[in-house]
Design a protein around this motif. Sequence first.
Motif, PDB file in Angstrom:
ATOM      1  N   LYS A 259       6.456 -12.209  -1.104  1.00 26.46           N
ATOM      2  CA  LYS A 259       5.302 -12.042  -1.934  1.00 26.46           C
ATOM      3  C   LYS A 259       4.133 -11.731  -1.029  1.00 26.46           C
ATOM      4  CE  LYS A 259       7.283 -15.090  -5.321  1.00 26.46           C
ATOM      5  NZ  LYS A 259       7.419 -16.506  -5.673  1.00 26.46           N
ATOM      6  N   VAL A 260       3.000 -10.991  -1.721  1.00 27.66           N
ATOM      7  CA  VAL A 260       1.808 -10.781  -1.017  1.00 27.66           C
ATOM      8  C   VAL A 260       0.712 -11.805  -1.932  1.00 27.66           C
ATOM      9  CG1 VAL A 260      -0.137  -9.255  -1.242  1.00 27.66           C
ATOM     10  CG2 VAL A 260       2.135  -8.325  -1.180  1.00 27.66           C
ATOM     11  N   ILE A 261       0.408 -12.887  -0.627  1.00 22.71           N
ATOM     12  CA  ILE A 261      -0.476 -13.827  -1.145  1.00 22.71           C
ATOM     13  C   ILE A 261      -1.936 -13.954  -1.158  1.00 22.71           C
ATOM     14  CG2 ILE A 261       1.424 -15.558  -1.300  1.00 22.71           C
ATOM     15  CD1 ILE A 261       0.379 -16.466   1.575  1.00 22.71           C
ATOM     16  N   ASP A 262      -2.125 -12.673  -0.202  1.00 25.24           N
ATOM     17  CA  ASP A 262      -3.795 -12.638  -0.114  1.00 25.24           C
ATOM     18  C   ASP A 262      -3.895 -11.024   0.587  1.00 25.24           C
ATOM     19  OD1 ASP A 262      -6.369 -12.896  -0.295  1.00 25.24           O
ATOM     20  OD2 ASP A 262      -6.491 -14.616   1.234  1.00 25.24           O
ATOM     21  N   VAL A 263      -5.268 -10.482   0.009  1.00 23.93           N
ATOM     22  CA  VAL A 263      -5.678  -9.319   1.039  1.00 23.93           C
ATOM     23  C   VAL A 263      -6.965  -9.742   1.504  1.00 23.93           C
ATOM     24  CG1 VAL A 263      -6.396  -6.950   0.497  1.00 23.93           C
ATOM     25  CG2 VAL A 263      -4.356  -7.766  -0.526  1.00 23.93           C
ATOM     26  N   VAL A 264      -7.025  -9.785   2.721  1.00 22.20           N
ATOM     27  CA  VAL A 264      -8.425 -10.280   3.304  1.00 22.20           C
ATOM     28  C   VAL A 264      -8.953  -8.756   3.917  1.00 22.20           C
ATOM     29  CG1 VAL A 264      -9.576 -11.831   4.971  1.00 22.20           C
ATOM     30  CG2 VAL A 264      -7.532 -12.336   3.643  1.00 22.20           C
TER      31      VAL A 264
ATOM     32  N   GLU B 187     -10.968  -2.100  10.391  1.00 19.30           N
ATOM     33  CA  GLU B 187      -9.651  -2.202  11.236  1.00 19.30           C
ATOM     34  C   GLU B 187      -9.415  -3.736  11.325  1.00 19.30           C
ATOM     35  OE1 GLU B 187     -13.165  -1.599  14.240  1.00 19.30           O
ATOM     36  OE2 GLU B 187     -12.563  -0.753  12.368  1.00 19.30           O
ATOM     37  N   ASP B 188     -10.005  -4.614  10.723  1.00 21.93           N
ATOM     38  CA  ASP B 188      -9.447  -5.911  10.951  1.00 21.93           C
ATOM     39  C   ASP B 188      -8.879  -6.266   9.325  1.00 21.93           C
ATOM     40  OD1 ASP B 188     -10.493  -6.332  13.410  1.00 21.93           O
ATOM     41  OD2 ASP B 188     -12.423  -6.803  12.750  1.00 21.93           O
ATOM     42  N   THR B 189      -9.027  -5.385   8.507  1.00 23.70           N
ATOM     43  CA  THR B 189      -8.296  -5.767   7.158  1.00 23.70           C
ATOM     44  C   THR B 189      -6.677  -6.181   7.231  1.00 23.70           C
ATOM     45  OG1 THR B 189      -9.839  -4.518   6.221  1.00 23.70           O
ATOM     46  CG2 THR B 189      -7.900  -5.058   4.801  1.00 23.70           C
ATOM     47  N   PHE B 190      -6.372  -7.180   6.732  1.00 22.43           N
ATOM     48  CA  PHE B 190      -5.089  -7.355   6.675  1.00 22.43           C
ATOM     49  C   PHE B 190      -4.357  -8.219   5.331  1.00 22.43           C
ATOM     50  CE2 PHE B 190      -7.311 -11.260   8.204  1.00 22.43           C
ATOM     51  CZ  PHE B 190      -6.674 -12.180   7.457  1.00 22.43           C
ATOM     52  N   ILE B 191      -2.966  -7.994   5.345  1.00 24.98           N
ATOM     53  CA  ILE B 191      -2.510  -8.921   3.998  1.00 24.98           C
ATOM     54  C   ILE B 191      -1.907  -9.861   4.461  1.00 24.98           C
ATOM     55  CG2 ILE B 191      -2.385  -6.633   2.717  1.00 24.98           C
ATOM     56  CD1 ILE B 191       0.761  -6.744   3.114  1.00 24.98           C
ATOM     57  N   VAL B 192      -1.481 -10.881   3.642  1.00 24.76           N
ATOM     58  CA  VAL B 192      -0.797 -12.022   3.937  1.00 24.76           C
ATOM     59  C   VAL B 192       0.483 -11.950   3.066  1.00 24.76           C
ATOM     60  CG1 VAL B 192      -0.963 -14.653   4.297  1.00 24.76           C
ATOM     61  CG2 VAL B 192      -3.044 -13.269   4.462  1.00 24.76           C
ATOM     62  N   LEU B 193       1.597 -12.447   3.764  1.00 21.15           N
ATOM     63  CA  LEU B 193       2.920 -12.240   3.219  1.00 21.15           C
ATOM     64  C   LEU B 193       3.498 -13.704   3.073  1.00 21.15           C
ATOM     65  CD1 LEU B 193       4.133  -9.048   4.592  1.00 21.15           C
ATOM     66  CD2 LEU B 193       3.061  -9.213   2.341  1.00 21.15           C
ATOM     67  N   ASN B 194       4.255 -13.948   2.120  1.00 23.38           N
ATOM     68  CA  ASN B 194       5.159 -15.121   2.002  1.00 23.38           C
ATOM     69  C   ASN B 194       6.282 -14.883   1.938  1.00 23.38           C
ATOM     70  OD1 ASN B 194       5.175 -17.948  -0.414  1.00 23.38           O
ATOM     71  ND2 ASN B 194       6.184 -17.848   1.682  1.00 23.38           N
TER      72      ASN B 194
ATOM     73  N   THR C 104       0.751 -12.461   8.671  1.00 20.53           N
ATOM     74  CA  THR C 104      -0.343 -11.601   8.550  1.00 20.53           C
ATOM     75  C   THR C 104      -0.028 -10.161   8.932  1.00 20.53           C
ATOM     76  OG1 THR C 104      -1.535 -12.508  10.558  1.00 20.53           O
ATOM     77  CG2 THR C 104      -1.995 -13.631   8.538  1.00 20.53           C
ATOM     78  N   TYR C 105      -0.324  -9.431   8.232  1.00 22.11           N
ATOM     79  CA  TYR C 105       0.016  -7.992   8.592  1.00 22.11           C
ATOM     80  C   TYR C 105      -1.293  -7.044   8.529  1.00 22.11           C
ATOM     81  CZ  TYR C 105       2.425  -3.338   8.158  1.00 22.11           C
ATOM     82  OH  TYR C 105       2.657  -1.867   8.436  1.00 22.11           O
ATOM     83  N   ASN C 106      -1.387  -6.307   9.595  1.00 24.83           N
ATOM     84  CA  ASN C 106      -2.629  -5.442   9.799  1.00 24.83           C
ATOM     85  C   ASN C 106      -2.436  -4.163   9.100  1.00 24.83           C
ATOM     86  OD1 ASN C 106      -4.571  -3.483  10.958  1.00 24.83           O
ATOM     87  ND2 ASN C 106      -5.708  -5.218  11.608  1.00 24.83           N
ATOM     88  N   VAL C 107      -3.186  -3.901   8.110  1.00 28.59           N
ATOM     89  CA  VAL C 107      -3.018  -2.560   7.419  1.00 28.59           C
ATOM     90  C   VAL C 107      -3.372  -1.159   8.122  1.00 28.59           C
ATOM     91  CG1 VAL C 107      -3.491  -3.576   5.296  1.00 28.59           C
ATOM     92  CG2 VAL C 107      -5.221  -2.401   6.353  1.00 28.59           C
ATOM     93  N   HIS C 108      -4.082  -1.494   9.214  1.00 29.59           N
ATOM     94  CA  HIS C 108      -4.326  -0.302  10.157  1.00 29.59           C
ATOM     95  C   HIS C 108      -3.478   0.029  11.342  1.00 29.59           C
ATOM     96  CE1 HIS C 108      -7.892   1.055   7.891  1.00 29.59           C
ATOM     97  NE2 HIS C 108      -8.284  -0.272   7.745  1.00 29.59           N
ATOM     98  N   ASP C 109      -3.179  -1.089  12.084  1.00 25.56           N
ATOM     99  CA  ASP C 109      -2.436  -1.028  13.240  1.00 25.56           C
ATOM    100  C   ASP C 109      -1.100  -1.382  13.367  1.00 25.56           C
ATOM    101  OD1 ASP C 109      -2.754  -3.705  13.632  1.00 25.56           O
ATOM    102  OD2 ASP C 109      -4.245  -3.555  15.135  1.00 25.56           O
ATOM    103  N   LYS C 110      -0.696  -2.167  11.951  1.00 26.90           N
ATOM    104  CA  LYS C 110       0.485  -2.426  11.707  1.00 26.90           C
ATOM    105  C   LYS C 110       0.905  -3.597  12.458  1.00 26.90           C
ATOM    106  CE  LYS C 110       2.061   2.178   9.849  1.00 26.90           C
ATOM    107  NZ  LYS C 110       3.123   3.290   9.886  1.00 26.90           N
ATOM    108  N   SER C 111       0.175  -4.448  13.290  1.00 25.75           N
ATOM    109  CA  SER C 111       0.391  -5.473  14.014  1.00 25.75           C
ATOM    110  C   SER C 111       0.656  -6.557  12.919  1.00 25.75           C
ATOM    111  CB  SER C 111      -0.580  -5.844  15.056  1.00 25.75           C
ATOM    112  OG  SER C 111      -1.548  -6.041  14.344  1.00 25.75           O
TER     113      SER C 111
END
Length: 398
Positions: free
Chosen positions: A334-339, A345-352, A359-366
Amino acid sequence: MVNTRIKKTLKPSFSQASTEDSDHQSTESGALIGSNDDILTEILLRLPVTSILRFKSVSKHWYSLLSHSHLTQRYDHLSKSPGLFAHDKYLPFDAEDPSTPPFSSLDSYFDLPDVRIVQSCNGLLLCYTDRGPKGRKAALKYYVFNPTTKQLAVIPPICGGSKVRKTIRFMGLAFHQTDCVHYKVVCVRRLEPGVDLFQIQVYSSDTKKWEMTSESFCICKHVLFGHGVYWNGAVHWVPFSGCPFYFKLDVEQLHMLPLPEGYTSSEIFIMYFGESGGHLHLVVQKNREDNYLRLNVYEMLSDHSGWFVKYQLQLDELLDSFPEMISEYACYFKVIDVVRGEEEEDTFIVLNTSEKIITYNVHDKSFKQVSSFTGYLFEDNSMFHPVYHRYTETLSSF
């Protein structure tokens, strides 16, 4: 011999004079900075929140400066979201460099058992408990809590007693450091049993009173009030039902909330709905039958006229590290947050997943693992009654 003695006596005298001169210059510089609120403010804005709170006790002048809305609003604008709450357990986003937990337990601050978070809104928490001091069942009580400053306020109950309180379908928080400085609590209640006729009441921390909106409204039977999000002067309800809408606080009016282009309410599969950094987000799972790991992150236009695709995500690279995310027939994440980061370039989503938080960075995919767990404590049984709530530091007081 005479010259040697002179050299020996002159050397320490010269050193002492230099030290005294340097100390004098430092004292003058410190006094200059200390007497200039503009320079002092620029320095204080760069300090961690723990230092800001500690420095309030330096002097009355510093307390006044650090409590002034000009500084707190600027500081809050720059503040980051260091973590989230899962129930009342704090999980930092950066497990390698964890931030200090804002509290050990909610119960210790409320002096009541079984306190739960309803909503997080720009640094403030709306909480409730249905337990009395001895743990016995009691009337539902709501509180607003600032976990950064430990400030706590009790929300008075709506007039009408238990009969009226049983009609409540939604309680949500509206707060922002610039457009809603005095927080508000928005309550939606059903006017008659079995009839889809509702009314909204609003409590303001400015007036300390509940005010009823002028008109009642009727909406379709399938609307879900469980998850409301404050953004851009309005409370928005997740666009899951056939008639998604939002309530503008300044004019006390309901408006329809559009869906992303090409979707109907029966077709859309929403993974997340929330706000971050002044942006309203909607995460939708694309092509559920073909690829569970393809997501679109939509952002709402500021005039509420529609959504646009902000990020397109393909999460296949996560499977090697987190194979529990998906099976042959279903997805188990589940996606539990978008920060939104301070920099894009520091934007990330949080997955459960069923076992971990990532945490998954939407730009560099780290990506990073934030936490692992077992048991049901962190399971989000429904995105419309989320158990995860973002922690954002705020110096705002009420």
